[in-house]
Design a protein around this motif. Structure first.
Motif, PDB file in Angstrom:
ATOM      1  N   CYS A 146     -17.658  35.135 -45.826  1.00 42.47           N
ATOM      2  CA  CYS A 146     -16.323  34.698 -45.425  1.00 42.47           C
ATOM      3  C   CYS A 146     -16.243  34.604 -43.901  1.00 42.47           C
ATOM      4  CB  CYS A 146     -15.277  35.673 -45.942  1.00 42.47           C
ATOM      5  SG  CYS A 146     -13.612  35.266 -45.387  1.00 42.47           S
ATOM      6  N   ARG A 148     -13.670  34.519 -42.151  1.00 51.01           N
ATOM      7  CA  ARG A 148     -12.547  35.301 -41.628  1.00 51.01           C
ATOM      8  C   ARG A 148     -12.879  36.779 -41.502  1.00 51.01           C
ATOM      9  NH1 ARG A 148      -7.246  33.370 -42.112  1.00 51.01           N
ATOM     10  NH2 ARG A 148      -7.198  31.512 -40.821  1.00 51.01           N
ATOM     11  N   CYS A 149     -13.525  37.319 -42.550  1.00 45.72           N
ATOM     12  CA  CYS A 149     -13.633  38.786 -42.599  1.00 45.72           C
ATOM     13  C   CYS A 149     -15.043  39.290 -42.885  1.00 45.72           C
ATOM     14  CB  CYS A 149     -12.677  39.333 -43.657  1.00 45.72           C
ATOM     15  SG  CYS A 149     -13.205  38.997 -45.341  1.00 45.72           S
ATOM     16  N   CYS A 178     -13.509  34.335 -48.586  1.00 48.61           N
ATOM     17  CA  CYS A 178     -13.455  35.250 -49.732  1.00 48.61           C
ATOM     18  C   CYS A 178     -12.148  35.039 -50.485  1.00 48.61           C
ATOM     19  CB  CYS A 178     -13.579  36.702 -49.268  1.00 48.61           C
ATOM     20  SG  CYS A 178     -12.085  37.300 -48.469  1.00 48.61           S
ATOM     21  N   CYS A 181      -9.013  35.855 -48.284  1.00 49.45           N
ATOM     22  CA  CYS A 181      -8.730  35.002 -47.115  1.00 49.45           C
ATOM     23  C   CYS A 181      -8.533  33.529 -47.488  1.00 49.45           C
ATOM     24  CB  CYS A 181      -9.855  35.118 -46.102  1.00 49.45           C
ATOM     25  SG  CYS A 181     -10.083  36.784 -45.453  1.00 49.45           S
TER      26      CYS A 181
HETATM   27 ZN    ZN Z   1     -12.344  37.114 -46.184  1.00 51.77          ZN
END
Ligand code: ZN
Ligand code: ADP
Length: 201
Positions: A146, A148-149, A178, A181
């Motif tokens: 992911c 983002r994270c 994910c 997100c």
């Molecule tokens: Zn994520």
């Protein structure tokens, strides 16, 4: 009585979001088939000419020459019937005819290895992958990271605004996300980024 074992065909599916390594896995399996001295043909749809019109190219820049076809009928017309292993990349671009073709090839003792997106930009099952998954002997679900994270990502996040099912593009237009997100459709952050004066050219 002698038992003569003829090799049977089968279908292997490699699915997952963009950037999850489907093309790399397809290339790895096809290289191994060549090492085993099997005859191999590789196909990709002409709609996907992002990096090369004559090769499968992974996001990590692994490459393998491939035959470029407009549809499944062209796969059938281009196929050498001595070929033992058939690789098909970007299967989600081929539509439902691919289910019939893959079944026909596997029934004809071919090893068929298919890679494609299992979900679309809204997170919905992406035809014809669901049918292929139920018909396959072997299924591999790949996950990306992911953006983002850093968690395992099963979604393809579209970053550009469009309601078309197919918008061909890679980095900058899509990223892996994910479950938590993922924002179905267009990322709000991308829209906000787009509205920021320093992001506009
Ligand atoms: Zn994520
Ligand atoms: P796919 O065919 O599933 O789109 P590729 O095989 O073309 O994937 O590319 C996989 C490669 O992409 C990885 O080995 C890695 O080098 C690169 N990559 C870029 N972004 C990501 C990400 N978010 N998660 C995992 N790999 C990524």
């Amino acid at each position: 009585m002698d038992i003569v074992t003829e090799p049977i065909g089968w279908i292997e599916v490699i699915c997952g979001p963009m950037f999850s390594g489907k093309s790399e896995e397809l290339i790895r399996r096809l290289r191994r088939a060549r090492i085993a001295r099997k005859s191999v043909q590789v196909f990709k749809p002409s709609i996907d000419d992002r990096y090369s019109s004559t090769e499968i190219v992974s996001h990590g820049d692994q490459r393998m020459p491939s035959q470029v076809v407009a549809n499944t009928r062209e796969i059938l017309n281009t196929l050498d019937w001595h070929t033992q292993v058939i690789g098909i990349d970007e299967a989600n671009f081929f539509g439902p005819d691919l289910v019939t073709l893959a079944t026909q090839l596997a029934d004809s003792s071919k090893q068929v290895i298919i890679a494609g997106l299992d979900t679309d930009y809204l997170g919905r099952p992406f035809p014809p992958m669901p049918d292929l998954l139920t018909l396959a002997e072997s299924i591999t679900k790949m996950l990306a990271i992911c953006m983002r994270c850093g968690n395992p990502a099963k979604h393809t996040q579209r970053l550009v605004e469009s309601t078309d099912l197919i918008v061909v593009g890679a980095s900058g237009m899509y990223e892996a996300r994910c479950r938590r997100c993922f924002e179905p459709g267009v990322s709000k952050q991308a829209l906000m980024d787009f509205a920021r004066p320093d992001m506009q050219s």
